[in-house]
Design a protein around this motif. Structure first.
Motif, PDB file in Angstrom:
ATOM      1  N   LEU A   6       0.831  -1.204   0.000  1.00  0.00           N
ATOM      2  CA  LEU A   6       0.000   0.000   0.000  1.00  0.00           C
ATOM      3  C   LEU A   6       0.867   1.255   0.000  1.00  0.00           C
ATOM      4  CD1 LEU A   6      -2.774  -0.999   2.581  1.00  0.00           C
ATOM      5  CD2 LEU A   6      -2.831  -1.217   0.087  1.00  0.00           C
ATOM      6  N   HIS A   7       2.003   1.177   0.682  1.00  0.00           N
ATOM      7  CA  HIS A   7       2.923   2.316   0.718  1.00  0.00           C
ATOM      8  C   HIS A   7       3.759   2.407  -0.557  1.00  0.00           C
ATOM      9  CE1 HIS A   7       2.603   4.098   4.760  1.00  0.00           C
ATOM     10  NE2 HIS A   7       2.224   2.902   5.150  1.00  0.00           N
ATOM     11  N   ARG A   8       4.124   1.257  -1.110  1.00  0.00           N
ATOM     12  CA  ARG A   8       5.013   1.257  -2.281  1.00  0.00           C
ATOM     13  C   ARG A   8       4.304   1.678  -3.563  1.00  0.00           C
ATOM     14  NH1 ARG A   8       7.304  -4.037  -0.157  1.00  0.00           N
ATOM     15  NH2 ARG A   8       9.300  -3.465   0.812  1.00  0.00           N
ATOM     16  N   LEU A   9       3.005   1.504  -3.630  1.00  0.00           N
ATOM     17  CA  LEU A   9       2.282   1.851  -4.850  1.00  0.00           C
ATOM     18  C   LEU A   9       2.540   3.311  -5.212  1.00  0.00           C
ATOM     19  CD1 LEU A   9      -1.146   0.102  -4.165  1.00  0.00           C
ATOM     20  CD2 LEU A   9       0.581  -0.592  -5.836  1.00  0.00           C
ATOM     21  N   PRO A  10       2.830   3.600  -6.473  1.00  0.00           N
ATOM     22  CA  PRO A  10       3.114   4.983  -6.883  1.00  0.00           C
ATOM     23  C   PRO A  10       1.964   5.935  -6.561  1.00  0.00           C
ATOM     24  CG  PRO A  10       3.779   3.444  -8.599  1.00  0.00           C
ATOM     25  CD  PRO A  10       3.018   2.644  -7.577  1.00  0.00           C
ATOM     26  N   TRP A  11       2.333   7.156  -6.230  1.00  0.00           N
ATOM     27  CA  TRP A  11       1.355   8.180  -5.906  1.00  0.00           C
ATOM     28  C   TRP A  11       0.701   8.737  -7.169  1.00  0.00           C
ATOM     29  CZ3 TRP A  11       0.134   9.875  -0.892  1.00  0.00           C
ATOM     30  CH2 TRP A  11       0.893   9.291   0.127  1.00  0.00           C
ATOM     31  N   ASN A  12      -0.496   9.282  -6.964  1.00  0.00           N
ATOM     32  CA  ASN A  12      -1.234  10.003  -8.008  1.00  0.00           C
ATOM     33  C   ASN A  12      -1.671   9.116  -9.168  1.00  0.00           C
ATOM     34  OD1 ASN A  12      -0.756  12.506  -6.562  1.00  0.00           O
ATOM     35  ND2 ASN A  12       1.337  12.418  -7.362  1.00  0.00           N
ATOM     36  N   THR A  13      -1.815   7.815  -8.894  1.00  0.00           N
ATOM     37  CA  THR A  13      -2.271   6.851  -9.891  1.00  0.00           C
ATOM     38  C   THR A  13      -3.231   5.869  -9.228  1.00  0.00           C
ATOM     39  OG1 THR A  13      -0.140   6.983 -11.031  1.00  0.00           O
ATOM     40  CG2 THR A  13      -1.538   5.110 -11.574  1.00  0.00           C
ATOM     41  N   GLN A  61      -5.561  -1.130  -8.732  1.00  0.00           N
ATOM     42  CA  GLN A  61      -6.469  -2.183  -8.311  1.00  0.00           C
ATOM     43  C   GLN A  61      -5.660  -3.127  -7.434  1.00  0.00           C
ATOM     44  OE1 GLN A  61      -9.859  -2.119  -9.474  1.00  0.00           O
ATOM     45  NE2 GLN A  61     -10.131  -3.487  -7.719  1.00  0.00           N
ATOM     46  N   VAL A  62      -5.746  -2.953  -6.109  1.00  0.00           N
ATOM     47  CA  VAL A  62      -4.904  -3.701  -5.172  1.00  0.00           C
ATOM     48  C   VAL A  62      -5.275  -5.165  -5.158  1.00  0.00           C
ATOM     49  CG1 VAL A  62      -4.127  -3.866  -2.777  1.00  0.00           C
ATOM     50  CG2 VAL A  62      -4.603  -1.622  -3.785  1.00  0.00           C
ATOM     51  N   ASP A  63      -6.578  -5.437  -5.106  1.00  0.00           N
ATOM     52  CA  ASP A  63      -7.084  -6.798  -5.279  1.00  0.00           C
ATOM     53  C   ASP A  63      -8.477  -6.684  -5.890  1.00  0.00           C
ATOM     54  OD1 ASP A  63      -8.846  -6.168  -3.230  1.00  0.00           O
ATOM     55  OD2 ASP A  63      -8.042  -7.609  -1.798  1.00  0.00           O
ATOM     56  N   ALA A  64      -9.203  -7.779  -5.937  1.00  0.00           N
ATOM     57  CA  ALA A  64     -10.497  -7.766  -6.618  1.00  0.00           C
ATOM     58  C   ALA A  64     -11.491  -6.801  -5.984  1.00  0.00           C
ATOM     59  CB  ALA A  64     -11.085  -9.185  -6.640  1.00  0.00           C
ATOM     60  N   GLN A  65     -11.287  -6.459  -4.693  1.00  0.00           N
ATOM     61  CA  GLN A  65     -12.278  -5.663  -3.977  1.00  0.00           C
ATOM     62  C   GLN A  65     -11.792  -4.281  -3.559  1.00  0.00           C
ATOM     63  OE1 GLN A  65     -12.737  -9.090  -1.216  1.00  0.00           O
ATOM     64  NE2 GLN A  65     -14.909  -8.620  -1.322  1.00  0.00           N
ATOM     65  N   PHE A  66     -10.529  -3.989  -3.771  1.00  0.00           N
ATOM     66  CA  PHE A  66      -9.998  -2.743  -3.213  1.00  0.00           C
ATOM     67  C   PHE A  66      -9.190  -1.983  -4.251  1.00  0.00           C
ATOM     68  CE2 PHE A  66      -7.271  -0.085  -0.492  1.00  0.00           C
ATOM     69  CZ  PHE A  66      -8.181   0.358   0.464  1.00  0.00           C
ATOM     70  N   ARG A  67      -9.649  -0.763  -4.538  1.00  0.00           N
ATOM     71  CA  ARG A  67      -8.939   0.135  -5.446  1.00  0.00           C
ATOM     72  C   ARG A  67      -8.416   1.311  -4.635  1.00  0.00           C
ATOM     73  NH1 ARG A  67     -12.318   2.089 -10.475  1.00  0.00           N
ATOM     74  NH2 ARG A  67     -12.106  -0.146 -10.882  1.00  0.00           N
ATOM     75  N   LEU A  68      -7.190   1.710  -4.901  1.00  0.00           N
ATOM     76  CA  LEU A  68      -6.545   2.754  -4.111  1.00  0.00           C
ATOM     77  C   LEU A  68      -5.893   3.801  -5.002  1.00  0.00           C
ATOM     78  CD1 LEU A  68      -5.403   3.915  -1.408  1.00  0.00           C
ATOM     79  CD2 LEU A  68      -3.484   2.322  -1.672  1.00  0.00           C
ATOM     80  N   LYS A  69      -6.139   5.059  -4.643  1.00  0.00           N
ATOM     81  CA  LYS A  69      -5.406   6.170  -5.244  1.00  0.00           C
ATOM     82  C   LYS A  69      -4.900   7.064  -4.129  1.00  0.00           C
ATOM     83  CE  LYS A  69      -5.532   9.951  -8.605  1.00  0.00           C
ATOM     84  NZ  LYS A  69      -6.344  10.696  -9.595  1.00  0.00           N
ATOM     85  N   LYS A  70      -3.587   7.206  -4.026  1.00  0.00           N
ATOM     86  CA  LYS A  70      -2.966   8.102  -3.061  1.00  0.00           C
ATOM     87  C   LYS A  70      -2.552   9.376  -3.793  1.00  0.00           C
ATOM     88  CE  LYS A  70       0.294   5.222  -2.234  1.00  0.00           C
ATOM     89  NZ  LYS A  70       1.570   4.688  -1.727  1.00  0.00           N
ATOM     90  N   ILE A  71      -2.964  10.505  -3.246  1.00  0.00           N
ATOM     91  CA  ILE A  71      -2.661  11.782  -3.868  1.00  0.00           C
ATOM     92  C   ILE A  71      -1.644  12.522  -3.010  1.00  0.00           C
ATOM     93  CG2 ILE A  71      -3.597  13.985  -4.662  1.00  0.00           C
ATOM     94  CD1 ILE A  71      -6.326  12.580  -4.909  1.00  0.00           C
TER      95      ILE A  71
END
Length: 219
Positions: free
Chosen positions: A112-119, A122-132
């Protein structure tokens, strides 16, 4: 930035320049569970019998609220589109030692921390994340686009600009009718400002170590 251990054994951070902690010293995990998961996410799910929702978080910080929401989405089998804004992302040498995840799930928390920011991701089938990575005043929020708001900025005494009427109005504008906003804060001025935005404001029992918290519902 100093890592501290709170009363429930979970970590928090002390911003030594502000003399402010990221989470309650009485228990970081139990505070986040009480305020954001139970009083916010679970409350909304109990009143809305649909399998998906959008959450906006003010203050990604340690990633604790995101992590707890990610786990809860898996547990109750609902789809979550999660957007979080953070002006000052933590460095890996800090978030990589936080003890929020069990050893077998630490890689998931780190991801969750490593995922690039501002993009969007789809982390898994049920959870989508966008960190700004931005200041909230600089972020454009679509009208009536979120079901739940996690308002987790530093306390008004430390970061008053984040609790101004203009900021609360910006967030309220992004809430759908029936959406809820939850925060650990129970300051009277915050309640009055939320009511001035025609929201139903409840003063709820706070987590251990704190008498009260706020939940506001958009009519």
């Amino acid at each position: 930035m100093k890592i501290i251990t709170t009363a429930d054994g979970s970590h928090s951070l002390l911003n030594e320049s502000m003399q402010e902690t990221y989470h309650s010293v009485h228990g970081a995990i139990q505070e986040s569970m009480h305020v954001f998961i139970q009083s916010g996410l679970q409350c909304w799910l109990a009143s809305n019998k649909i399998g998906s929702l959008r959450i906006f978080e003010v203050g990604f910080g340690t990633g604790l609220n995101t992590w707890l929401t990610f786990q809860h989405a898996q547990h109750v089998n609902c789809n979550v589109d999660y957007v979080s804004v953070e002006a000052f992302p933590l460095s890996e040498d800090i978030w990589s030692v936080l003890n929020y995840a069990e050893p077998t799930r630490r890689d998931e928390f780190f991801n969750l921390h490593r995922l690039p920011w501002n993009t969007e991701h789809q982390v898994d089938a049920q959870f989508r994340l966008k960190k700004i990575s931005a200041r909230l005043p600089d972020v454009e929020l679509d009208e009536a686009s979120f079901d739940v708001i996690f308002f987790d900025a530093f306390a008004p005494g430390k970061q008053p600009e984040m609790w101004s009427l203009s900021i609360l109005q910006k967030v309220e504008h992004a809430m759908k009718p029936g959406a809820v906003l939850v925060t650990y804060c129970a300051k009277g001025q915050v309640k009055r400002d939320l009511r001035s935005l025609q929201m139903i404001v409840e003063t709820l029992p706070g987590p251990p170590g704190k008498k009260e918290m706020i939940r506001a519902t958009k009519i």
